[in-house]
Design a protein around this motif. Structure first.
Motif, PDB file in Angstrom:
ATOM      1  N   ILE A   1       0.850  -1.196   0.000  1.00  0.00           N
ATOM      2  CA  ILE A   1       0.000   0.000   0.000  1.00  0.00           C
ATOM      3  C   ILE A   1       0.886   1.246   0.000  1.00  0.00           C
ATOM      4  N   ASP A   2       0.607   2.152  -0.947  1.00  0.00           N
ATOM      5  CA  ASP A   2       1.380   3.397  -1.057  1.00  0.00           C
ATOM      6  C   ASP A   2       0.591   4.561  -0.474  1.00  0.00           C
ATOM      7  N   PHE A   3       1.254   5.429   0.239  1.00  0.00           N
ATOM      8  CA  PHE A   3       0.632   6.653   0.735  1.00  0.00           C
ATOM      9  C   PHE A   3       1.732   7.678   1.008  1.00  0.00           C
ATOM     10  N   THR A   4       1.307   8.886   1.352  1.00  0.00           N
ATOM     11  CA  THR A   4       2.264   9.980   1.554  1.00  0.00           C
ATOM     12  C   THR A   4       2.253  10.411   3.022  1.00  0.00           C
ATOM     13  N   MET A   5       3.458  10.475   3.616  1.00  0.00           N
ATOM     14  CA  MET A   5       3.598  10.987   4.971  1.00  0.00           C
ATOM     15  C   MET A   5       4.306  12.334   4.909  1.00  0.00           C
ATOM     16  N   ILE A   6       4.163  13.108   5.959  1.00  0.00           N
ATOM     17  CA  ILE A   6       4.759  14.445   5.991  1.00  0.00           C
ATOM     18  C   ILE A   6       5.960  14.455   6.936  1.00  0.00           C
ATOM     19  N   HIS A   7       7.116  14.819   6.405  1.00  0.00           N
ATOM     20  CA  HIS A   7       8.349  14.917   7.192  1.00  0.00           C
ATOM     21  C   HIS A   7       8.237  16.087   8.172  1.00  0.00           C
ATOM     22  N   ARG A   8       9.044  16.047   9.186  1.00  0.00           N
ATOM     23  CA  ARG A   8       9.061  17.128  10.186  1.00  0.00           C
ATOM     24  C   ARG A   8       9.286  18.491   9.538  1.00  0.00           C
ATOM     25  N   ASN A   9      10.068  18.508   8.441  1.00  0.00           N
ATOM     26  CA  ASN A   9      10.355  19.781   7.775  1.00  0.00           C
ATOM     27  C   ASN A   9       9.286  20.172   6.744  1.00  0.00           C
TER      28      ASN A   9
END
Length: 424
Positions: A87-95
């Motif tokens: 499963i592919d998805f997008t996470m948000i980095h701290r920056n």
């Protein structure tokens, strides 16, 4: 020993150490979607330490626009005790940057065989994803390109044709097996070239080529063919990009014609004459000769003065047409300006032959020209010089023929004369 090396490390510690040293993010979440475990690689991937993410929902780090869709997927899997697979998805980095993740996870089951969480592995596929996007962008450009783009394997079997290439070769879009499309259809210039004609690094050939389209028509193209080499320097595959230059070639032909031909009579002009004489002189020696006939229409100015330039131009076109029909196919006839024409004649070494040819030219003017309802009588005077007797260069040959032609006019016009030997 259970297949493990006993080095004094407890099995749990051993696996914990192993998990901490892998490059993938290993994690566990509970039924509230909260992280209950994470290895330290999360800091490299998202910029958060393990302690910072523990107890937080996985959805707190997911891109806002994807949360609902991902929740639905995970909830369905949980309710059906399903594995989460690729499963592919997008996470948000701290920056704030986006990190593309691929996850695989298995359900954590309670004693009633009910999913109470997931344990899995996340892989950072950001670089791969961006490469895929770039490749797709390139493919989209290639697919939309009007140029002929193709690839072939090392055996000469075509492996890819973009829509323009398919259309050019008449291959339907649905045909997937391209191995029957021999790459020699588009590599004909490349095959058999010497190494000196190719770029050393990749064996690149650039130049103009002729390709045959689906109708068998020969199309001029500007083409680049690249021989892509493997690490062992053997041929890995071939690629090409070719652009139809028919319009450019047609334009070049027009420009060349305008530069070398008279627009009124469509005969070669003075520039073409000089090129031709220079070439003849280069190719000839003092044994092999050619003659230059300088032809001037007698009293042509009177036509322009009495009938006007419109009729004068029509008269010149008719004169040129008559002369073209009376000279041999391989002789060179041109208009050098006004009412002056030059004829280059090869292969007439005997004076009698040359005189008979001049008489034939004079005879074409026995019948008057018809200009609408006007019949206009025309005669001409011809001066003849012979290479190398009367000159060994263009200017001398022209001057001597011109001089003897004007001498002919003084004698009464409507005739010919060969340059006297001492004129050279």
């Amino acid at each position: 020993m259970n297949g493990m090396i006993d080095n004094g490390t407890a099995p749990l510690d051993f696996f914990r150490m192993l998990v901490e040293h892998v490059s993938d993010w290993i994690w566990q979440i509970n039924e509230k979607w909260e992280f209950t475990y994470s290895n330290s690689i999360v800091e490299e991937i998202l910029g958060y330490s393990t302690n910072e993410i523990l107890g937080n929902s996985i959805f707190s780090f997911i891109k806002m626009e994807e949360i609902e869709s991902l929740k639905a997927t995970v909830l369905y899997a949980k309710e059906n005790n399903k594995t989460l697979q690729n499963i592919d998805f997008t996470m948000i980095h701290r920056n704030g940057q986006e990190v593309f993740i691929e996850t695989n996870a298995k359900p954590v089951l309670d004693e009633h065989n009910k999913t109470i969480g997931y344990r899995g592995i996340n892989r950072d596929i950001t670089l791969w994803k961006k490469n895929q996007e770039r490749q797709q962008q390139l493919l989209d450009i290639i697919e939309a390109s009007p140029d002929f783009i193709a690839t072939a394997d090392s055996f000469g079997n075509t492996t890819y044709l973009n829509p323009s290439a398919r259309s050019f070769l008449g291959i339907p879009e649905g045909v997937e097996d391209l191995q029957l499309v021999n790459a020699q259809l588009w590599t004909n210039k490349f095959v058999g070239l010497k190494k000196s004609e190719l770029s050393a690094e990749k064996s690149i050939w650039k130049g103009e080529n002729i390709l045959s389209n689906s109708l068998g028509k020969q199309i001029p193209v500007s083409q680049t063919i690249v021989n892509h080499k493997a690490s062992n320097q053997n041929v890995h595959f071939l690629s090409t990009i070719a652009r139809d230059i028919s319009e450019r070639k047609a334009y070049e032909t027009i420009i060349k014609r305008q530069a070398l031909y008279d627009t009124l009579t469509e005969l070669p002009n003075r520039r073409y004459l000089y090129k031709t004489i220079s070439k003849l002189i280069e190719d000839k020696d003092e044994v092999h000769t050619f003659a230059l006939l300088f032809i001037d229409i007698d009293d042509f100015k009177q036509i322009n003065d009495t009938l006007g330039h419109k009729y004068g131009d029509r008269a010149l076109k008719l004169i040129a047409s008559r002369m073209k029909g009376s000279v041999r196919e391989h002789d060179f006839l041109c208009r050098i300006g006004g009412d002056e024409f030059i004829l280059l004649v090869e292969g007439m070494n005997a004076k009698e032959e040359l005189e008979n040819y001049a008489k034939r030219l004079l005879s074409i003017f026995k019948h008057p020209l018809r200009l609408d309802n006007i019949l206009q009588s025309i005669t001409c005077s011809i001066g003849i010089s012979i290479y190398p007797i009367h000159g060994k260069d263009v200017e001398t040959l022209m001057q001597n023929a011109d001089k003897i032609m004007y001498h002919m006019k003084k004698l009464g016009k409507n005739g010919y004369q060969i340059t006297h030997t001492n004129e050279g």
